[in-house]
Design a protein around this motif. Sequence first.
Motif, PDB file in Angstrom:
ATOM      1  N   ARG A  14       0.832  -1.211   0.000  1.00  0.00           N
ATOM      2  CA  ARG A  14       0.000   0.000   0.000  1.00  0.00           C
ATOM      3  C   ARG A  14       0.867   1.262   0.000  1.00  0.00           C
ATOM      4  NH1 ARG A  14      -5.583  -0.488   1.313  1.00  0.00           N
ATOM      5  NH2 ARG A  14      -5.560   1.622   0.481  1.00  0.00           N
ATOM      6  N   LYS A  17       2.094   2.916   3.278  1.00  0.00           N
ATOM      7  CA  LYS A  17       1.164   3.522   4.245  1.00  0.00           C
ATOM      8  C   LYS A  17       1.031   2.608   5.461  1.00  0.00           C
ATOM      9  CE  LYS A  17      -1.527   5.833   0.710  1.00  0.00           C
ATOM     10  NZ  LYS A  17      -2.820   5.917   0.028  1.00  0.00           N
ATOM     11  N   CYS A  19      -0.449   0.169   7.915  1.00  0.00           N
ATOM     12  CA  CYS A  19      -1.515  -0.825   7.785  1.00  0.00           C
ATOM     13  C   CYS A  19      -1.705  -1.575   9.103  1.00  0.00           C
ATOM     14  CB  CYS A  19      -1.174  -1.842   6.701  1.00  0.00           C
ATOM     15  SG  CYS A  19      -1.119  -1.169   5.040  1.00  0.00           S
ATOM     16  N   ARG A  24      -3.750  -5.434   4.382  1.00  0.00           N
ATOM     17  CA  ARG A  24      -3.698  -4.329   3.431  1.00  0.00           C
ATOM     18  C   ARG A  24      -4.691  -3.230   3.820  1.00  0.00           C
ATOM     19  NH1 ARG A  24      -0.754  -4.854  -0.760  1.00  0.00           N
ATOM     20  NH2 ARG A  24      -2.035  -3.586  -2.147  1.00  0.00           N
ATOM     21  N   THR A  26      -5.441   0.022   5.589  1.00  0.00           N
ATOM     22  CA  THR A  26      -4.629   1.117   6.111  1.00  0.00           C
ATOM     23  C   THR A  26      -5.321   1.817   7.276  1.00  0.00           C
ATOM     24  OG1 THR A  26      -5.545   2.814   4.644  1.00  0.00           O
ATOM     25  CG2 THR A  26      -3.649   1.554   3.818  1.00  0.00           C
TER      26      THR A  26
END
Length: 75
Positions: A14, A17, A19, A24, A26
């Motif tokens: 991702r 970012k 998480c 996955r 966030t």
Amino acid sequence: MDWRERITIEPGKRSGKPCIRGTRITVADILSYLAGGETEDSLLVEFPQLAREDIRAALAYAADSERHTKLLAAE
């Protein structure tokens, strides 16, 4: 709560970012759902891989990030 136990940042996932513990999902996803009026309970139903502590870790991460944000005044 120590969000570091549940939030991971992996460069290849991702776009790096934050998480929830290797998923996955966030932190921003969770915050957006909550800001849109979703409840913790509805998120737990929609995302069965989440635990209530994951949602609270996302909130703790956001609070910690806010504490470290400095606003620069425009001149």
